[in-house]
Write an enzyme that holds these catalytic residues in place. Structure first.
Site, PDB file in Angstrom:
ATOM      1  N   ARG A   1      28.352  87.967  74.947  1.00 34.32           N
ATOM      2  CA  ARG A   1      27.754  86.854  74.202  1.00 34.32           C
ATOM      3  C   ARG A   1      28.753  85.730  73.945  1.00 34.32           C
ATOM      4  NH1 ARG A   1      24.313  90.277  69.744  1.00 34.32           N
ATOM      5  NH2 ARG A   1      22.803  91.206  71.190  1.00 34.32           N
TER       6      ARG A   1
ATOM      7  N   ARG B   1      25.334  81.289  70.546  1.00 35.92           N
ATOM      8  CA  ARG B   1      25.139  80.664  69.245  1.00 35.92           C
ATOM      9  C   ARG B   1      26.413  80.355  68.472  1.00 35.92           C
ATOM     10  NH1 ARG B   1      21.076  85.126  67.094  1.00 35.92           N
ATOM     11  NH2 ARG B   1      22.598  86.370  68.268  1.00 35.92           N
TER      12      ARG B   1
ATOM     13  N   ARG C   1      20.999  73.280  73.620  1.00 36.18           N
ATOM     14  CA  ARG C   1      19.782  74.083  73.596  1.00 36.18           C
ATOM     15  C   ARG C   1      18.783  73.621  72.550  1.00 36.18           C
ATOM     16  NH1 ARG C   1      18.570  79.740  72.770  1.00 36.18           N
ATOM     17  NH2 ARG C   1      16.620  78.650  72.336  1.00 36.18           N
TER      18      ARG C   1
ATOM     19  N   ASP D   1      18.747  86.377  79.807  1.00 31.60           N
ATOM     20  CA  ASP D   1      18.302  87.373  78.835  1.00 31.60           C
ATOM     21  C   ASP D   1      17.784  88.568  79.603  1.00 31.60           C
ATOM     22  OD1 ASP D   1      17.510  87.622  75.716  1.00 31.60           O
ATOM     23  OD2 ASP D   1      16.018  88.636  76.962  1.00 31.60           O
TER      24      ASP D   1
ATOM     25  N   TYR E   1      11.630  98.158  75.004  1.00 29.88           N
ATOM     26  CA  TYR E   1      10.936  96.933  74.615  1.00 29.88           C
ATOM     27  C   TYR E   1       9.476  96.975  75.050  1.00 29.88           C
ATOM     28  CZ  TYR E   1      15.000  94.265  73.045  1.00 29.88           C
ATOM     29  OH  TYR E   1      16.085  93.814  72.342  1.00 29.88           O
TER      30      TYR E   1
END
Length: 355
Positions: free
Chosen positions: A38, A42, A51, A87, A162
Site C-alpha cells: 500500500r 491514501r 483521485r 484492487d 468476499y
C-alpha cells in the site's frame, strides 16, 4: 518474438540486476531492497489529489491515472520496486460480477455466491477483459526503467470469502460453512477463482511486470489442516500458472504465522511475513530455498524516528542470516501515516545495509 515476449524480455533486461529481483532470487545485493505494501495510496497527499472525485474501481481502469499513482511512491520514497495500483476485486468486476467498493466498507457483492448455480457468474477472464491493465503496465515499464514493477492479485481464498460473504467479514461464517458443509462446491469455487487469478497475473507479466505478489489477506482465519486441504490446491494452481515465465512469485497473508511453511509450499519463491513472527523464526518455519519479505509493524511508523530505526534494526538483525530478504511492512501502510516517515525508513535501511 511476439509483442508479449518482447515486453517481458525488455522488462527483465532492464531490471534483472535490481536489488529487489536479486533478493527475490536469493543473490547478493548492494543493499537490502525496500518497498511497502500500500505504498501507493491514501497516505500520500498527491494520491488524494489525483483521485479526488474518482471512484476506486473507476480509477483502476484509467491507465494514465494508474501509472501516475503507481509512480508516486517511487518518486517520493526512492523504494526499490513499484507495485501496480489496482484492487484485488478488479478481475471479478472485469468478468461481470456485480460489485462495488464502498468507502469505509470495502468490496460489496450484490449477489453472493452460495449455491452451485451461482458459480455461473464466474466465467473465464481474457486479456480483452482488462485492456487497461496491459496499457498501464506498458506505460509504467517505460517510465520505471531499472525499477521493477510488481504485479498482484488476490488469492482464491480471499476472493472466495468476499464472494460468499458478500463483503468484508469478521468471522467468515458463510465461507467456512461452505468449506466444511459442501467441500465439493467450495473446491469448485476456489478452483475457478484460481483460473481467473492465474489469467489476471499472466496479463500483468506479459505486459511487463517483473514479479507478482499473491495477497491472501484473510487466510489467517484458517487452521493449517484446513489450509492444506481446502486452500493450498487453488493457491498452488495460481503459482503453477505463471511458473513458466520465470518471474519471482511472492505470497503474503495476514496472521499467517502458523501457515508460513504452507505458504511457501504452495509455490512461492518469496514468503511475506507479518509483524507477529520474527524473521529468523519465520525462516525456520518456511524452511530453506525461499526468500522472505517483511516485517516491521505499520503502526511503528507513528513513533519517533529513533523508535522506528530501532525496530528496523530488529528486523534487519533477525534477517541477517537469510539468503534473501526484502524489507517491507508486516501489512499495508496505514492511511494516516506520515509519508516522510516512510521516506526516512527507506533511506535508513539503504544506508544501514549498504555493502
Amino acid at each position: 518474438m511476439s509483442v508479449n515476449d518482447e515486453a517481458v524480455g525488455q522488462q527483465t533486461a532492464a531490471t534483472y540486476d535490481s536489488a529487489f529481483l536479486k533478493a527475490c532470487r536469493r543473490e547478493p545485493v548492494p543493499h537490502t531492497p525496500v518497498w511497502f505494501m500500500r505504498q501507493a495510496g491514501r497516505s500520500l497527499p498527491e494520491y488524494r489529489k489525483v483521485r479526488a472525485g474518482t471512484a476506486m474501481l473507476e480509477s483502476c481502469m484509467m491507465p494514465e491515472l494508474v501509472t501516475e499513482i503507481t509512480l508516486q511512491p517511487v518518486r517520493r520514497h526512492g523504494v526499490d520496486a513499484a507495485i501496480y495500483f489496482s484492487d484485488i476485486v478488479v478481475p471479478l468486476k472485469a468478468i461481470g460480477i456485480d460489485l462495488d467498493i464502498k468507502p469505509g466498507v470495502g468490496p460489496v457483492v450484490e449477489q453472493p455466491i452460495r449455491s452451485r448455480a451461482d458459480l455461473a457468474q464466474l466465467r473465464d477472464l481474457t486479456p480483452e477483459d482488462v485492456p487497461y491493465v496491459t496499457e498501464a503496465i506498458g506505460m509504467l515499464t517505460r517510465e520505471l526503467g531499472e525499477t521493477p514493477l510488481i504485479g498482484f492479485a488476490g488469492a482464491p481464498f480471499t476472493l472466495a470469502s468476499y464472494l460468499v460473504e458478500g463483503g468484508p467479514s469478521r468471522n467468515h461464517e458463510h465461507t467456512k460453512a461452505m468449506m466444511y458443509g459442501d467441500p465439493q462446491l467450495w473446491a469448485d469455487l476456489v478452483d475457478r477463482l484460481a483460473e481467473i487469478t492465474g489469467a489476471f497475473l499472466k496479463v500483468q507479466i506479459e505486459a511487463g511486470a517483473g514479479a507478482v505478489q499473491l495477497f491472501d489477506s484473510w487466510v489467517g482465519a484458517l487452521a493449517p489442516a484446513d489450509y492444506r486441504r481446502s486452500v493450498m490446491p487453488a493457491s498452488r494452481k495460481v503459482f503453477d500458472a505463471v511458473s513458466g515465465y520465470g518471474v519471482p512469485r511472492i505470497h503474503f497473508g495476514v496472521g499467517t504465522g502458523e501457515l508460513l511453511g504452507l505458504l511457501g509450499e504452495a509455490g512461492a519463491d518469496v514468503v511475506g511475513v507479518d509483524w507477529r513472527v520474527p524473521l529468523d523464526e519465520a525462516a525456520r518455519r518456511v524452511g530453506p530455498g525461499k526468500a522472505l519479505q517483511g516485517n516491521i509493524d505499520p503502526a511503528v511508523l507513528f513513533a519517533s524516528r529513533e523508535a522506528v530505526e530501532a525496530k528496523a534494526d530488529d528486523v534487519l538483525t533477525a534477517a541477517a542470516g537469510l539468503d534473501g530478504h526484502i524489507f517491507n511492512l508486516g501489512h499495508g501502510v496505514l492511511p494516516t501515516t506520515d509519508p516522510d516517515a516512510l521516506t526516512r525508513l527507506v533511506e535508513y535501511v539503504h544506508t544501514r545495509t549498504a555493502s
